[in-house]
Design an enzyme around this catalytic site. Structure first.
Site, short mmCIF file in Angstrom:
data_model
loop_
_atom_site.label_atom_id
_atom_site.label_comp_id
_atom_site.label_asym_id
_atom_site.label_seq_id
_atom_site.Cartn_x
_atom_site.Cartn_y
_atom_site.Cartn_z
N PHE A 19 34.44 49.46 -10.69
CA PHE A 19 34.26 48.40 -9.71
C PHE A 19 34.99 47.18 -10.23
O PHE A 19 34.77 46.76 -11.36
CB PHE A 19 32.79 48.03 -9.53
CG PHE A 19 32.59 46.77 -8.70
CD1 PHE A 19 32.27 46.87 -7.35
CD2 PHE A 19 32.75 45.50 -9.25
CE1 PHE A 19 32.12 45.72 -6.57
CE2 PHE A 19 32.60 44.35 -8.47
CZ PHE A 19 32.27 44.46 -7.15
N GLU A 20 35.84 46.62 -9.39
CA GLU A 20 36.46 45.34 -9.73
C GLU A 20 36.81 44.65 -8.43
O GLU A 20 37.31 45.29 -7.50
CB GLU A 20 37.80 45.53 -10.46
CG GLU A 20 37.74 45.92 -11.90
CD GLU A 20 39.14 46.14 -12.51
OE1 GLU A 20 40.08 46.52 -11.80
OE2 GLU A 20 39.25 45.91 -13.72
#
Ligand code: GDP
Ligand code: MN
Length: 348
Positions: free
Chosen positions: A235-236
């Site tokens: 996740f970014e």
């Protein structure tokens, strides 16, 4: 043929899940997914959740990248699920493969040793190309060059709560460059010399090291050794212009030349995390507590019952990793002198 300007397959799309338009101006941003054709059903689950919980109201683009050609099934299925434009890019050989300065025999010996030590993905060539690509190249793909912010999505993730606002807008309006939901300690066998290379970079390029950075989150002795904390990069949400900056490119080039993507098994998670922690101001990194997320085997479920009810969350708070001993979130709270959120003791 599969790139479209409005919702594909409008008949079915609109019958099952009307796309609504949240007010407000959109940011120049896209989702980005690196995937193989064989990932189509796993990435479809992720897209469905991201669309239901957020993007059906915002219709941001979605860029799919692959070192191979995407097949018709992949394109048909994913473009039917996305509410914004679905775009498909092939990665060129100059961004995926062994650079010429890598000693192939040495790299092969390392893979064998790691295989014997049963290190996860230790014997994989493609996993190493993937980690190097995510570390140094995805933001320079011609399709990605059109955007200012990205949100990375991997196969088989889950979003457990509504995202009732635009995180891209939040990032832009608050001058945030990088963000995370989960953080933890890296498996040290995969990065034994990474910190030495980082120290070499800091010596060569002191001009790229930010004031008021997050060094104390990475190191317990002022930078002598690495404590292995990193943001989990599956996740970014981040700023692409920062990744395209001279500072980040100098950093990636320095690490790449050291060879650790192939002679060890450096992951893009510690590579991105160390960059963000050293080259950004600490308040340019954001923890999205309200984005509830799962990627095997960890869950981030927001602390605080009222928040979970308000956001229609369906995660079990007992699964929350935040206050687990292997999580680095505690250190993050210490770095920022933040009081722990109400209710955290119950989840420890
Ligand atoms: P893990 O999360 O570390 O177990 O690794 P994943 O298998 O989830 O891989 C990370 C991301 O890279 C996912 O989005 C995968 O779909 C993608 N990926 C991994 N290997 C390859 C590959 O060889 N080719 C392509 N195109 N994508 C890959
Ligand atoms: Mn994954």
């Amino acid at each position: 043929a599969f790139e479209q300007n409005s919702s594909p397959n409008p008949k079915y799309g609109q019958v099952t899940r009307p796309s609504t338009q949240a007010p407000g101006e959109r940011v120049n941003a896209t989702f980005v997914t690196l995937a193989r054709n064989g990932d189509v059903w796993e990435i479809s689950r992720s897209i469905r959740q991201v669309e239901d919980r957020f993007n059906r109201n915002y219709n941001y683009d979605w860029v799919f990248l692959n070192d191979d050609e995407f097949d018709d099934t992949f394109k048909k299925v994913t473009s039917a699920l996305t509410s914004g434009r679905a775009r498909y890019g092939k990665i060129g050989p100059e961004h995926w493969g062994f650079p010429d300065f890598i000693d192939q025999d040495k790299a092969a010996r390392v893979r064998e040793e790691m295989h014997e030590k049963k290190i996860i993905y230790g014997d994989s060539i493609s996993y190493r190309h993937m980690c190097r690509y995510e570390s140094g190249f995805f933001f320079r793909h011609p399709l990605m060059m059109e955007y200012e912010y990205y949100w990375r999505v991997e196969p088989s993730i889950e979003l457990f709560c509504d995202v009732g606002y635009d995180p891209f807008r939040y990032m832009k309006d608050n001058n945030k460059m990088y963000s995370f939901v989960l953080s933890l300690y890296e498996y040290v066998e995969t990065i034994p010399t990474l910190w030495d290379s980082v120290k070499g970079f800091m010596e060569q390029h002191p001009e790229h090291i930010s004031e008021n950075n997050s060094m104390d989150w990475l190191s317990d002795d002022g930078g002598k050794t690495y404590n292995h904390c990193h943001f989990w990069s599956n996740f970014e949400i981040g700023n692409l212009e920062w990744l395209r900056s001279q500072a980040y490119i100098d950093y990636f080039t320095h690490l790449d030349k050291a060879g650790g993507f192939f002679y060890e098994r450096w992951g893009d998670a510690p590579v991105h995390s160390i960059a963000a922690a050293l080259m950004l101001k600490k308040d340019q990194i954001h923890f999205f507590n309200d984005i509830a997320y799962y990627h095997v085997p960890f869950t981030h479920c927001p602390t605080g019952e009222q928040k979970r009810l308000d956001l229609k969350c369906h995660c079990n708070p007992k699964d929350n990793f935040d206050w687990n001993g292997y999580s680095c979130l505690n250190r993050w709270y210490e770095l920022h002198n933040l009081p722990k959120p109400d209710g955290y003791e119950a989840e420890q």
